[in-house]
Design a protein around this motif. Structure first.
Motif, PDB file in Angstrom:
ATOM      1  N   UNK A 135       0.818  -1.223   0.000  1.00  0.00           N
ATOM      2  CA  UNK A 135       0.000   0.000   0.000  1.00  0.00           C
ATOM      3  C   UNK A 135       0.852   1.274   0.000  1.00  0.00           C
ATOM      4  N   UNK A 136       2.148   1.134   0.228  1.00  0.00           N
ATOM      5  CA  UNK A 136       3.011   2.312   0.181  1.00  0.00           C
ATOM      6  C   UNK A 136       3.588   2.553  -1.213  1.00  0.00           C
ATOM      7  N   UNK A 137       3.391   1.587  -2.118  1.00  0.00           N
ATOM      8  CA  UNK A 137       3.991   1.720  -3.449  1.00  0.00           C
ATOM      9  C   UNK A 137       3.439   2.921  -4.207  1.00  0.00           C
ATOM     10  N   UNK A 138       2.174   3.243  -3.949  1.00  0.00           N
ATOM     11  CA  UNK A 138       1.554   4.361  -4.646  1.00  0.00           C
ATOM     12  C   UNK A 138       1.598   5.652  -3.828  1.00  0.00           C
ATOM     13  N   UNK A 139       2.420   5.643  -2.794  1.00  0.00           N
ATOM     14  CA  UNK A 139       2.501   6.826  -1.929  1.00  0.00           C
ATOM     15  C   UNK A 139       3.011   8.032  -2.710  1.00  0.00           C
ATOM     16  N   UNK A 140       2.570   9.194  -2.302  1.00  0.00           N
ATOM     17  CA  UNK A 140       3.002  10.439  -2.957  1.00  0.00           C
ATOM     18  C   UNK A 140       4.489  10.663  -2.755  1.00  0.00           C
ATOM     19  N   UNK A 141       5.127  11.309  -3.684  1.00  0.00           N
ATOM     20  CA  UNK A 141       6.544  11.616  -3.561  1.00  0.00           C
ATOM     21  C   UNK A 141       6.778  12.791  -2.599  1.00  0.00           C
ATOM     22  N   UNK A 142       5.691  13.444  -2.177  1.00  0.00           N
ATOM     23  CA  UNK A 142       5.827  14.500  -1.186  1.00  0.00           C
ATOM     24  C   UNK A 142       6.169  13.885   0.149  1.00  0.00           C
ATOM     25  N   UNK A 143       6.970  14.566   0.943  1.00  0.00           N
ATOM     26  CA  UNK A 143       7.317  14.044   2.253  1.00  0.00           C
ATOM     27  C   UNK A 143       6.118  14.138   3.182  1.00  0.00           C
ATOM     28  N   UNK A 144       5.983  13.088   3.984  1.00  0.00           N
ATOM     29  CA  UNK A 144       4.850  13.017   4.893  1.00  0.00           C
ATOM     30  C   UNK A 144       5.003  14.034   6.023  1.00  0.00           C
ATOM     31  N   UNK A 145       3.868  14.551   6.457  1.00  0.00           N
ATOM     32  CA  UNK A 145       3.905  15.496   7.569  1.00  0.00           C
ATOM     33  C   UNK A 145       4.256  14.791   8.874  1.00  0.00           C
ATOM     34  N   UNK A 146       4.185  13.440   8.859  1.00  0.00           N
ATOM     35  CA  UNK A 146       4.440  12.681  10.079  1.00  0.00           C
ATOM     36  C   UNK A 146       5.922  12.444  10.317  1.00  0.00           C
ATOM     37  N   UNK A 147       6.783  12.765   9.340  1.00  0.00           N
ATOM     38  CA  UNK A 147       8.209  12.537   9.496  1.00  0.00           C
ATOM     39  C   UNK A 147       8.955  13.831   9.225  1.00  0.00           C
ATOM     40  N   UNK A 148      10.173  13.910   9.756  1.00  0.00           N
ATOM     41  CA  UNK A 148      10.978  15.108   9.569  1.00  0.00           C
ATOM     42  C   UNK A 148      11.650  15.139   8.216  1.00  0.00           C
ATOM     43  N   UNK A 161       5.028   3.509  13.829  1.00  0.00           N
ATOM     44  CA  UNK A 161       4.088   4.448  14.443  1.00  0.00           C
ATOM     45  C   UNK A 161       4.789   5.758  14.808  1.00  0.00           C
ATOM     46  N   UNK A 162       4.126   6.888  14.514  1.00  0.00           N
ATOM     47  CA  UNK A 162       4.676   8.204  14.831  1.00  0.00           C
ATOM     48  C   UNK A 162       4.853   8.345  16.349  1.00  0.00           C
ATOM     49  N   UNK A 163       6.038   8.754  16.746  1.00  0.00           N
ATOM     50  CA  UNK A 163       6.343   8.900  18.168  1.00  0.00           C
ATOM     51  C   UNK A 163       7.003   7.684  18.773  1.00  0.00           C
ATOM     52  N   UNK A 164       7.186   6.621  17.960  1.00  0.00           N
ATOM     53  CA  UNK A 164       7.844   5.409  18.456  1.00  0.00           C
ATOM     54  C   UNK A 164       9.318   5.422  18.061  1.00  0.00           C
ATOM     55  N   UNK A 165      10.140   4.792  18.869  1.00  0.00           N
ATOM     56  CA  UNK A 165      11.566   4.728  18.574  1.00  0.00           C
ATOM     57  C   UNK A 165      11.962   3.480  17.804  1.00  0.00           C
ATOM     58  N   UNK A 204      19.262   5.513  18.927  1.00  0.00           N
ATOM     59  CA  UNK A 204      19.113   5.443  20.382  1.00  0.00           C
ATOM     60  C   UNK A 204      17.707   5.016  20.797  1.00  0.00           C
ATOM     61  N   UNK A 205      16.900   4.588  19.847  1.00  0.00           N
ATOM     62  CA  UNK A 205      15.533   4.204  20.167  1.00  0.00           C
ATOM     63  C   UNK A 205      14.669   5.384  20.554  1.00  0.00           C
ATOM     64  N   UNK A 206      15.143   6.599  20.245  1.00  0.00           N
ATOM     65  CA  UNK A 206      14.414   7.826  20.614  1.00  0.00           C
ATOM     66  C   UNK A 206      13.426   8.199  19.517  1.00  0.00           C
ATOM     67  N   UNK A 207      12.233   8.690  19.874  1.00  0.00           N
ATOM     68  CA  UNK A 207      11.233   9.064  18.874  1.00  0.00           C
ATOM     69  C   UNK A 207      11.719  10.126  17.889  1.00  0.00           C
ATOM     70  N   UNK A 208      12.661  10.993  18.333  1.00  0.00           N
ATOM     71  CA  UNK A 208      13.155  12.046  17.448  1.00  0.00           C
ATOM     72  C   UNK A 208      14.515  11.689  16.837  1.00  0.00           C
ATOM     73  N   UNK A 209      14.959  10.458  17.004  1.00  0.00           N
ATOM     74  CA  UNK A 209      16.248  10.043  16.448  1.00  0.00           C
ATOM     75  C   UNK A 209      16.166   9.814  14.950  1.00  0.00           C
TER      76      UNK A 209
END
Length: 279
Positions: free
Chosen positions: A60-73, A87-91, A125-130
């Motif tokens: 289901x990700x094969x047709x994903x938009x080439x735009x970067x997701x708002x859920x990732x940096x 999952x967003x916020x998981x390390x 480091x298993x950190x959500x923002x790593x």
């Protein structure tokens, strides 16, 4: 190939660790069941977990938009990258599948072996923002407990060999994504036949067909050789046969007469030799 268990954690909407046991209990006995629930409950995520553990990819990700997701940096992977299922916020996150691999030899029919395939994604480091780390995959032979390989490319190849399907074949036949059923129907007839053969275990019938064709070709070649040998010997007409038999009889009689004369001459020679010796 037969699925025995599906496990995962921190995959899309499924945050807590989950396990679906397909080898024991009601699911094993039912043979057919449905995955139901409201939108966002994690139905597709269970299917994603299967594909991630076996192939490190998600249809289901094969047709994903080439735009970067708002859920990732901005330093993370593009939306089509399977690590974005974490999952967003998981390390860290993982998907794991236990399955029976197909026999490696269709002739010997050995017992199928149990394997455990695992895909893991994590941040530094298993950190959500790593920063996202490279994904890892592993394959373990559960009969011996020994890991077969942990290198990503080798693991994918080893799993595909034991399943008997490439990821493209798997997603077009076994794991059809929503709205992707036409991908199987649009396949070339030869590819579709090969997929169905592998899914249904019809390879034995293909082997029988090939052997029957080989035997028929060999017998046909032998028959043609015998026919050619017969054609090399012309059949005599009745008149020619009578003449040949007459000639053969005459030659046999002449040979008999010559043999009798030879015996008389040899006897005369022996008598003359004996008389000469006495003189």
């Amino acid at each position: 190939m037969k699925l025995l268990a599906i496990r995962g954690e921190n995959l899309a909407s499924l945050a807590a660790p989950f396990e679906i046991d397909l080898a024991e209990g009601a699911l094993a006995a039912s043979g057919l069941f449905a995955i139901t629930g409201p939108t966002g409950a994690g139905k597709s995520t269970v299917l994603d977990a299967i594909c991630l553990a076996l192939y490190g990819a998600a249809p289901r990700l094969e047709q994903a938009s080439q735009r970067r997701s708002a859920a990732v940096g901005p330093d993370d992977a593009p939306p089509a990258d399977p690590r974005n299922i974490m999952r967003h916020g998981a390390g860290e996150a993982y998907a794991e599948v236990e399955f029976l691999g197909r026999p490696e030899s269709a002739k010997a029919r050995p017992a199928r072996r149990r394997y455990r395939a695992r895909w893991t994604a994590r941040r530094a480091r298993g950190a959500p923002n790593g920063a996202l780390q490279p994904p890892r995959m592993s394959l373990i032979d559960l009969e011996t407990g020994a890991p077969l390989t942990e290198k990503l490319t080798e693991t994918r190849a080893a799993i595909a060999a034991r399943i008997g399907l490439s990821f493209e074949q798997f997603r077009r036949s076994v794991m059809l994504a929503q709205g992707d059923f036409e991908a199987f129907l649009r396949s070339e007839p030869a590819e579709r036949a090969l997929l169905l053969e592998r899914i249904t275990g019809g390879a034995i019938f293909s082997a029988i067909s090939k052997e029957a064709y080989r035997r028929a070709a060999a017998e046909t070649a032998a028959l043609r050789a015998m026919e050619a040998a017969l054609e090399a010997h012309a059949i005599l007409s009745p008149e020619a046969r009578i003449a040949a038999e007459t000639e053969a009889a005459a030659r046999a009689a002449a040979a008999h007469t010559a043999q009798a004369r030879r015996e008389k001459l040899e006897a005369a020679a022996r008598r003359a030799s004996a008389a000469s010796a006495r003189a």
